[in-house]
Write an enzyme that holds these catalytic residues in place. Sequence first.
Site, PDB file in Angstrom:
ATOM      1  N   ARG A  56       0.811  -1.223   0.000  1.00 41.87           N
ATOM      2  CA  ARG A  56       0.000   0.000   0.000  1.00 41.87           C
ATOM      3  C   ARG A  56       0.843   1.271   0.000  1.00 41.87           C
ATOM      4  O   ARG A  56       0.529   2.206  -0.734  1.00 41.87           O
ATOM      5  CB  ARG A  56      -1.013  -0.008   1.146  1.00 41.87           C
ATOM      6  CG  ARG A  56      -1.822   1.277   1.264  1.00 41.87           C
ATOM      7  CD  ARG A  56      -3.150   1.107   1.981  1.00 41.87           C
ATOM      8  NE  ARG A  56      -3.093   0.255   3.146  1.00 41.87           N
ATOM      9  CZ  ARG A  56      -2.558   0.597   4.328  1.00 41.87           C
ATOM     10  NH1 ARG A  56      -2.058   1.786   4.491  1.00 41.87           N
ATOM     11  NH2 ARG A  56      -2.538  -0.257   5.320  1.00 41.87           N
ATOM     12  N   TYR A 108     -10.406  22.571 -13.978  1.00 33.44           N
ATOM     13  CA  TYR A 108     -11.006  21.261 -14.188  1.00 33.44           C
ATOM     14  C   TYR A 108     -12.282  21.154 -13.357  1.00 33.44           C
ATOM     15  O   TYR A 108     -12.244  21.285 -12.139  1.00 33.44           O
ATOM     16  CB  TYR A 108     -10.005  20.171 -13.812  1.00 33.44           C
ATOM     17  CG  TYR A 108     -10.560  18.785 -13.988  1.00 33.44           C
ATOM     18  CD1 TYR A 108     -10.857  18.308 -15.257  1.00 33.44           C
ATOM     19  CD2 TYR A 108     -10.821  17.976 -12.900  1.00 33.44           C
ATOM     20  CE1 TYR A 108     -11.397  17.050 -15.432  1.00 33.44           C
ATOM     21  CE2 TYR A 108     -11.360  16.713 -13.062  1.00 33.44           C
ATOM     22  CZ  TYR A 108     -11.643  16.259 -14.329  1.00 33.44           C
ATOM     23  OH  TYR A 108     -12.183  15.015 -14.504  1.00 33.44           O
ATOM     24  N   ASP A 181      -1.918  22.642 -11.439  1.00 30.50           N
ATOM     25  CA  ASP A 181      -2.400  21.566 -12.301  1.00 30.50           C
ATOM     26  C   ASP A 181      -1.831  21.849 -13.691  1.00 30.50           C
ATOM     27  O   ASP A 181      -2.281  22.754 -14.394  1.00 30.50           O
ATOM     28  CB  ASP A 181      -3.932  21.538 -12.311  1.00 30.50           C
ATOM     29  CG  ASP A 181      -4.497  20.392 -13.166  1.00 30.50           C
ATOM     30  OD1 ASP A 181      -3.755  19.869 -14.019  1.00 30.50           O
ATOM     31  OD2 ASP A 181      -5.676  20.040 -12.989  1.00 30.50           O
ATOM     32  N   LYS A 206      -4.073  11.552 -18.894  1.00 26.76           N
ATOM     33  CA  LYS A 206      -4.133  12.326 -20.124  1.00 26.76           C
ATOM     34  C   LYS A 206      -2.832  12.166 -20.919  1.00 26.76           C
ATOM     35  O   LYS A 206      -2.455  11.055 -21.230  1.00 26.76           O
ATOM     36  CB  LYS A 206      -4.469  13.776 -19.789  1.00 26.76           C
ATOM     37  CG  LYS A 206      -5.631  13.923 -18.779  1.00 26.76           C
ATOM     38  CD  LYS A 206      -6.967  13.448 -19.346  1.00 26.76           C
ATOM     39  CE  LYS A 206      -8.089  13.390 -18.290  1.00 26.76           C
ATOM     40  NZ  LYS A 206      -8.332  14.622 -17.574  1.00 26.76           N
TER      41      LYS A 206
HETATM   42  C1  LIG Z   1      -8.705  14.820 -16.239  1.00 24.26           C
HETATM   43  C2  LIG Z   1      -8.206  15.968 -15.458  1.00 24.26           C
HETATM   44  C3  LIG Z   1      -8.132  15.908 -14.064  1.00 24.26           C
HETATM   45  C4  LIG Z   1      -8.609  14.714 -13.270  1.00 24.26           C
HETATM   46  O1  LIG Z   1      -7.883  13.557 -13.569  1.00 24.26           O
HETATM   47  P1  LIG Z   1      -8.524  12.091 -13.386  1.00 24.26           P
HETATM   48  O2  LIG Z   1      -7.413  11.171 -13.725  1.00 24.26           O
HETATM   49  O3  LIG Z   1      -9.703  12.016 -14.320  1.00 24.26           O
HETATM   50  O4  LIG Z   1      -8.963  11.983 -11.963  1.00 24.26           O
HETATM   51  C5  LIG Z   1      -7.616  17.006 -13.401  1.00 24.26           C
HETATM   52  N1  LIG Z   1      -7.195  18.111 -14.065  1.00 24.26           N
HETATM   53  C6  LIG Z   1      -7.252  18.192 -15.406  1.00 24.26           C
HETATM   54  C7  LIG Z   1      -6.759  19.424 -16.089  1.00 24.26           C
HETATM   55  C8  LIG Z   1      -7.752  17.127 -16.147  1.00 24.26           C
HETATM   56  O5  LIG Z   1      -7.825  17.224 -17.477  1.00 24.26           O
END
Ligand SMILES: *Cc1c(COP(=O)(O)O)cnc(C)c1O
Length: 388
Positions: A56, A108, A181, A206
Amino acid sequence: MTASRPPHRWSKRTLTAQAMGKIDPTTKGVVPPIHIATTFIRDPDNQYSSGFVYGRPDNETIREAESVLAMWEEASSAMLFSSGMAAATAVFMALKPGDHVVAPTVMYWALRHWLLTDAKHWGLEIELADTSDLEALRAAVRPGVTKLVWVETPSNPLWTVTDLAAAAEIAHAAGAKLAVDSTAATPVFTRPLTLGADVVMHAATKALNGHSDVVAGALCFREQDAFQQRVALNRKMFGAILGPFEAYLLMRGMRTLDLRVRAASASALDLANRFANHPHVVAVLYPGLESHPQHALAARQMKGGFGHMLSIRTRGGETTAVATAAGIELWKRATSLGGVESLIEHRASIEGPGTPCPPDLLRLSAGIEDVDDLYADLDGALRRAHGG
Ligand SMILES: *Cc1c(COP(=O)(O)O)cnc(C)c1O
């Protein structure tokens, strides 16, 4: 959690292609095995000399992917999570009740929704500000009370740009950390830690993975301080670590990160330029266009490309936008972004009430297909949506 090594002789692209040159010591295989053990043998002297105890908190396959990310972001450590949201929420949950947080109005949507609805149950005070406007950011930050400034650049789905060096200065002057982010920018084009940020978050689902087959998240830290330790504790206690099979797929995807995002970003710029002059498009939102209000800042902050994400606003409002998305043949009509296949989405439909996303907006994630095919398909869909 993986600490990065000293500076490297080879380029980031080189090291990524070879996954840091790691080979399997037993077979000499050029691809390391997937480590799936959840538990490890204790030594005769009662110690765990391998450094591994249980699955974990830690895993070798996770560490190998983390070391590539830490290298890209020039981080002192990187941590992989079971999703982008798991990574992001681990940062907020490392704060204390009563802490004030400034987050962007354009970000997001799922994270913004969680911040505005659920984060108060954790005692956090969340304030939204237009972080792309430094005066607005300065006004929102409260010295000694604000503990975290969260920004997203370029921001989903309007692709506004936040000045990271200035935001870091504002956050630090108030005694707050700056978290970024950086999913849309990717570490190929922007390294927030080198501009003063404390934490970088990626939805590794992504572009980092790039093949639309893994849900994963990542955090990279400038320092291994008490805050980073609290986030590491959250990952361990909430069981939010990425699984080894997913980490292996992510590592395989990341080997081509540099090639993929440069190709997709070149296509995005080409599409942005072409659609900027399209009769059925009223606006193209892309930091790489000279017409973007923050193009000069983006050119300074993003090195080598402006990313694979752009949006177009269609003439004729929501009806034409939805009809255009429905009328494409090659683009895939789906949410998410950063895969090798190009995606199109009527964004307001998924974000729901309270979204700053205009109803005539189509969000485009450029993949690596032939850009002429991408243009022809979307151009055809726009013309058909307008009855022509
Ligand atoms: C998709 C996304 C997230 C969240 O990611 P997940 O893997 O779907 O939890 C956060 N920030 C941005 C800019 C995103 O495109």
